[in-house]
Design a protein around this motif. Structure first.
Motif, PDB file in Angstrom:
ATOM      1  N   GLU A 111       0.837  -1.205   0.000  1.00 60.72           N
ATOM      2  CA  GLU A 111       0.000   0.000   0.000  1.00 60.72           C
ATOM      3  C   GLU A 111       0.874   1.258   0.000  1.00 60.72           C
ATOM      4  OE1 GLU A 111      -3.326   2.248   2.832  1.00 60.72           O
ATOM      5  OE2 GLU A 111      -2.688   0.203   3.297  1.00 60.72           O
ATOM      6  N   LEU A 112       1.905   1.246   0.840  1.00 59.50           N
ATOM      7  CA  LEU A 112       2.809   2.401   0.909  1.00 59.50           C
ATOM      8  C   LEU A 112       3.600   2.574  -0.383  1.00 59.50           C
ATOM      9  CD1 LEU A 112       4.105   1.890   4.564  1.00 59.50           C
ATOM     10  CD2 LEU A 112       2.525   3.653   3.770  1.00 59.50           C
ATOM     11  N   ILE A 113       4.091   1.471  -0.927  1.00 57.60           N
ATOM     12  CA  ILE A 113       4.841   1.530  -2.180  1.00 57.60           C
ATOM     13  C   ILE A 113       3.934   1.991  -3.320  1.00 57.60           C
ATOM     14  CG2 ILE A 113       6.036   0.136  -3.913  1.00 57.60           C
ATOM     15  CD1 ILE A 113       7.052  -1.604  -1.537  1.00 57.60           C
ATOM     16  N   GLY A 114       2.708   1.454  -3.363  1.00 64.77           N
ATOM     17  CA  GLY A 114       1.768   1.857  -4.399  1.00 64.77           C
ATOM     18  C   GLY A 114       1.451   3.338  -4.350  1.00 64.77           C
ATOM     19  N   ARG A 115       1.339   3.870  -3.133  1.00 58.50           N
ATOM     20  CA  ARG A 115       1.074   5.301  -2.978  1.00 58.50           C
ATOM     21  C   ARG A 115       2.242   6.128  -3.524  1.00 58.50           C
ATOM     22  NH1 ARG A 115      -0.368   6.344   3.004  1.00 58.50           N
ATOM     23  NH2 ARG A 115      -1.740   4.573   2.566  1.00 58.50           N
ATOM     24  N   SER A 116       3.448   5.669  -3.253  1.00 62.17           N
ATOM     25  CA  SER A 116       4.628   6.388  -3.745  1.00 62.17           C
ATOM     26  C   SER A 116       4.754   6.303  -5.260  1.00 62.17           C
ATOM     27  CB  SER A 116       5.900   5.839  -3.085  1.00 62.17           C
ATOM     28  OG  SER A 116       5.932   6.146  -1.706  1.00 62.17           O
ATOM     29  N   LEU A 117       4.403   5.143  -5.829  1.00 60.06           N
ATOM     30  CA  LEU A 117       4.440   4.996  -7.286  1.00 60.06           C
ATOM     31  C   LEU A 117       3.432   5.925  -7.948  1.00 60.06           C
ATOM     32  CD1 LEU A 117       4.797   1.110  -7.633  1.00 60.06           C
ATOM     33  CD2 LEU A 117       6.559   2.829  -8.047  1.00 60.06           C
ATOM     34  N   LEU A 118       2.286   6.098  -7.304  1.00 54.34           N
ATOM     35  CA  LEU A 118       1.287   7.017  -7.836  1.00 54.34           C
ATOM     36  C   LEU A 118       1.781   8.461  -7.761  1.00 54.34           C
ATOM     37  CD1 LEU A 118      -1.559   7.565  -8.936  1.00 54.34           C
ATOM     38  CD2 LEU A 118      -2.390   7.561  -6.560  1.00 54.34           C
ATOM     39  N   PHE A 121       5.182   8.617 -10.198  1.00 50.37           N
ATOM     40  CA  PHE A 121       5.109   8.309 -11.627  1.00 50.37           C
ATOM     41  C   PHE A 121       3.698   8.381 -12.200  1.00 50.37           C
ATOM     42  CE2 PHE A 121       8.668   5.574 -10.002  1.00 50.37           C
ATOM     43  CZ  PHE A 121       9.708   6.320 -10.549  1.00 50.37           C
ATOM     44  N   GLY A 122       2.707   8.639 -11.358  1.00 49.59           N
ATOM     45  CA  GLY A 122       1.334   8.661 -11.846  1.00 49.59           C
ATOM     46  C   GLY A 122       0.768   7.289 -12.134  1.00 49.59           C
ATOM     47  N   LEU A 123       1.396   6.236 -11.602  1.00 52.72           N
ATOM     48  CA  LEU A 123       0.930   4.866 -11.821  1.00 52.72           C
ATOM     49  C   LEU A 123      -0.034   4.468 -10.710  1.00 52.72           C
ATOM     50  CD1 LEU A 123       4.258   3.063 -12.812  1.00 52.72           C
ATOM     51  CD2 LEU A 123       2.376   3.714 -14.337  1.00 52.72           C
ATOM     52  N   ARG A 136      10.440  -7.144  -9.856  1.00 53.96           N
ATOM     53  CA  ARG A 136      11.319  -6.724 -10.957  1.00 53.96           C
ATOM     54  C   ARG A 136      12.289  -5.637 -10.516  1.00 53.96           C
ATOM     55  NH1 ARG A 136       6.343  -6.639 -13.936  1.00 53.96           N
ATOM     56  NH2 ARG A 136       6.358  -4.359 -13.735  1.00 53.96           N
ATOM     57  N   GLY A 137      11.880  -4.860  -9.514  1.00 55.88           N
ATOM     58  CA  GLY A 137      12.701  -3.751  -9.056  1.00 55.88           C
ATOM     59  C   GLY A 137      12.632  -2.544  -9.974  1.00 55.88           C
ATOM     60  N   GLN A 138      11.607  -2.489 -10.799  1.00 54.27           N
ATOM     61  CA  GLN A 138      11.510  -1.396 -11.762  1.00 54.27           C
ATOM     62  C   GLN A 138      10.096  -1.288 -12.319  1.00 54.27           C
ATOM     63  OE1 GLN A 138      14.476  -2.831 -14.527  1.00 54.27           O
ATOM     64  NE2 GLN A 138      12.973  -3.936 -15.738  1.00 54.27           N
ATOM     65  N   VAL A 139       9.805  -0.123 -12.892  1.00 48.09           N
ATOM     66  CA  VAL A 139       8.570   0.097 -13.638  1.00 48.09           C
ATOM     67  C   VAL A 139       8.943   0.726 -14.973  1.00 48.09           C
ATOM     68  CG1 VAL A 139       7.078   0.346 -11.609  1.00 48.09           C
ATOM     69  CG2 VAL A 139       8.239   2.363 -12.559  1.00 48.09           C
ATOM     70  N   THR A 140       8.008   0.697 -15.903  1.00 44.09           N
ATOM     71  CA  THR A 140       8.240   1.296 -17.222  1.00 44.09           C
ATOM     72  C   THR A 140       7.290   2.476 -17.397  1.00 44.09           C
ATOM     73  OG1 THR A 140       8.908  -0.842 -18.146  1.00 44.09           O
ATOM     74  CG2 THR A 140       8.299   0.900 -19.703  1.00 44.09           C
ATOM     75  N   GLY A 143       7.725   3.887 -21.952  1.00 44.38           N
ATOM     76  CA  GLY A 143       8.767   3.102 -22.595  1.00 44.38           C
ATOM     77  C   GLY A 143      10.121   3.182 -21.933  1.00 44.38           C
ATOM     78  N   GLU A 144      10.247   3.984 -20.865  1.00 44.29           N
ATOM     79  CA  GLU A 144      11.535   4.138 -20.172  1.00 44.29           C
ATOM     80  C   GLU A 144      11.507   3.360 -18.865  1.00 44.29           C
ATOM     81  OE1 GLU A 144      14.305   7.631 -18.115  1.00 44.29           O
ATOM     82  OE2 GLU A 144      12.535   8.172 -19.301  1.00 44.29           O
ATOM     83  N   VAL A 145      12.514   2.522 -18.655  1.00 44.08           N
ATOM     84  CA  VAL A 145      12.614   1.731 -17.432  1.00 44.08           C
ATOM     85  C   VAL A 145      13.131   2.606 -16.296  1.00 44.08           C
ATOM     86  CG1 VAL A 145      13.778  -0.210 -16.310  1.00 44.08           C
ATOM     87  CG2 VAL A 145      12.987  -0.427 -18.683  1.00 44.08           C
ATOM     88  N   ARG A 146      12.411   2.578 -15.179  1.00 48.09           N
ATOM     89  CA  ARG A 146      12.806   3.373 -14.015  1.00 48.09           C
ATOM     90  C   ARG A 146      12.979   2.451 -12.816  1.00 48.09           C
ATOM     91  NH1 ARG A 146      11.114   8.707 -15.088  1.00 48.09           N
ATOM     92  NH2 ARG A 146      12.254   9.271 -13.172  1.00 48.09           N
ATOM     93  N   GLU A 147      14.137   2.512 -12.181  1.00 49.34           N
ATOM     94  CA  GLU A 147      14.394   1.725 -10.977  1.00 49.34           C
ATOM     95  C   GLU A 147      13.573   2.265  -9.801  1.00 49.34           C
ATOM     96  OE1 GLU A 147      16.340  -0.960 -11.100  1.00 49.34           O
ATOM     97  OE2 GLU A 147      16.726  -0.552 -13.228  1.00 49.34           O
TER      98      GLU A 147
END
Length: 232
Positions: A111-118, A121-123, A136-140, A143-147
């Protein structure tokens, strides 16, 4: 049936026995309908982390393969989805006073990680998608991979601190325990952090499935004679 309940709800085990005993039928539809009918004659409910202990000390036929651990005084930390359970075991006897649960698990971390990703990165990801990103340790992004280690590591540090705080309340520094077993779906993420605090802790192989495998092994041990000749 051998199954487990989180330590927090272990007092409700008689209710679970009543629900599981008797005749049942299960219908599955996965391209082809299948109906299974069966009767449950006997049920054993244990504190859930005991499954991981059984998986460690028993072989596939239910025989004891680690006598020293079976006789020892040890703790089990089971980091699950919604709770973390702790059991203290002395010579395979459950010690209630040194056991317990907290409402902290991997769902809180995600939940905390998801909030930070939002925020970052707007995800807007669901829990299983956050889990995949963490693995995976990353999101795209476009088209750009972000750690994302800079997001996940502080969260796991904080969750591990909560898990360790309760362990310290129950067991202190653990010096009187021969071993501490770390299990559950959160063992991969938090295991090494727990080992840094408890040097005699070990992370179980296939920790996410250890409880289930242990229940199966103990069922083999408990009902060996009645299982002879029964097809798996």
């Amino acid at each position: 049936v051998v199954t487990g309940l989180p330590v927090k709800w272990y007092a409700d085990r008689d209710k679970l026995v009543g629900q599981l005993k008797g005749r049942h039928f299960v219908q599955r539809e996965n391209g082809q309908r299948a109906v299974h009918r069966f009767a449950v004659r006997d049920v054993l409910v244990v504190p859930q982390p005991f499954g991981s202990l059984f998986d460690t000390i028993l072989g596939d036929e239910g025989q004891i393969v680690d006598e020293a651990l079976a006789r020892g005084r040890l703790g089990v930390i089971d980091v699950g989805t919604f709770t973390t359970d702790y059991v203290l075991v002395d010579g395979l006897r459950y010690v209630e006073r040194g056991s317990g649960s907290i409402a902290t698990g991997m769902s809180k971390a995600y939940e905390l990680i998801g909030r930070s990703l939002l925020d970052s990165f707007g995800l807007d990801l669901r829990m299983h998608q956050v889990d995949q990103a963490v693995r995976r340790g990353q999101v795209t992004i476009f088209g750009e991979v972000r750690e994302i280690d800079w997001i996940t590591e502080p969260v796991f540090d904080a969750i591990a601190a909560e898990v360790l705080a309760q362990a310290a309340t129950l067991w202190g520094d653990g010096r009187d325990l021969e071993a501490i077993l770390v299990t559950g779906g959160g063992a991969i993420a938090l295991g090494e952090r727990i080992r840094e605090h408890y040097r005699h802790a070990s992370i179980l192989d296939d920790a996410a499935m250890a409880n289930v495998k242990g229940f199966c092994k103990y069922g083999q041990r408990r009902w060996q004679e009645s299982l002879e000749g029964v097809e798996p």
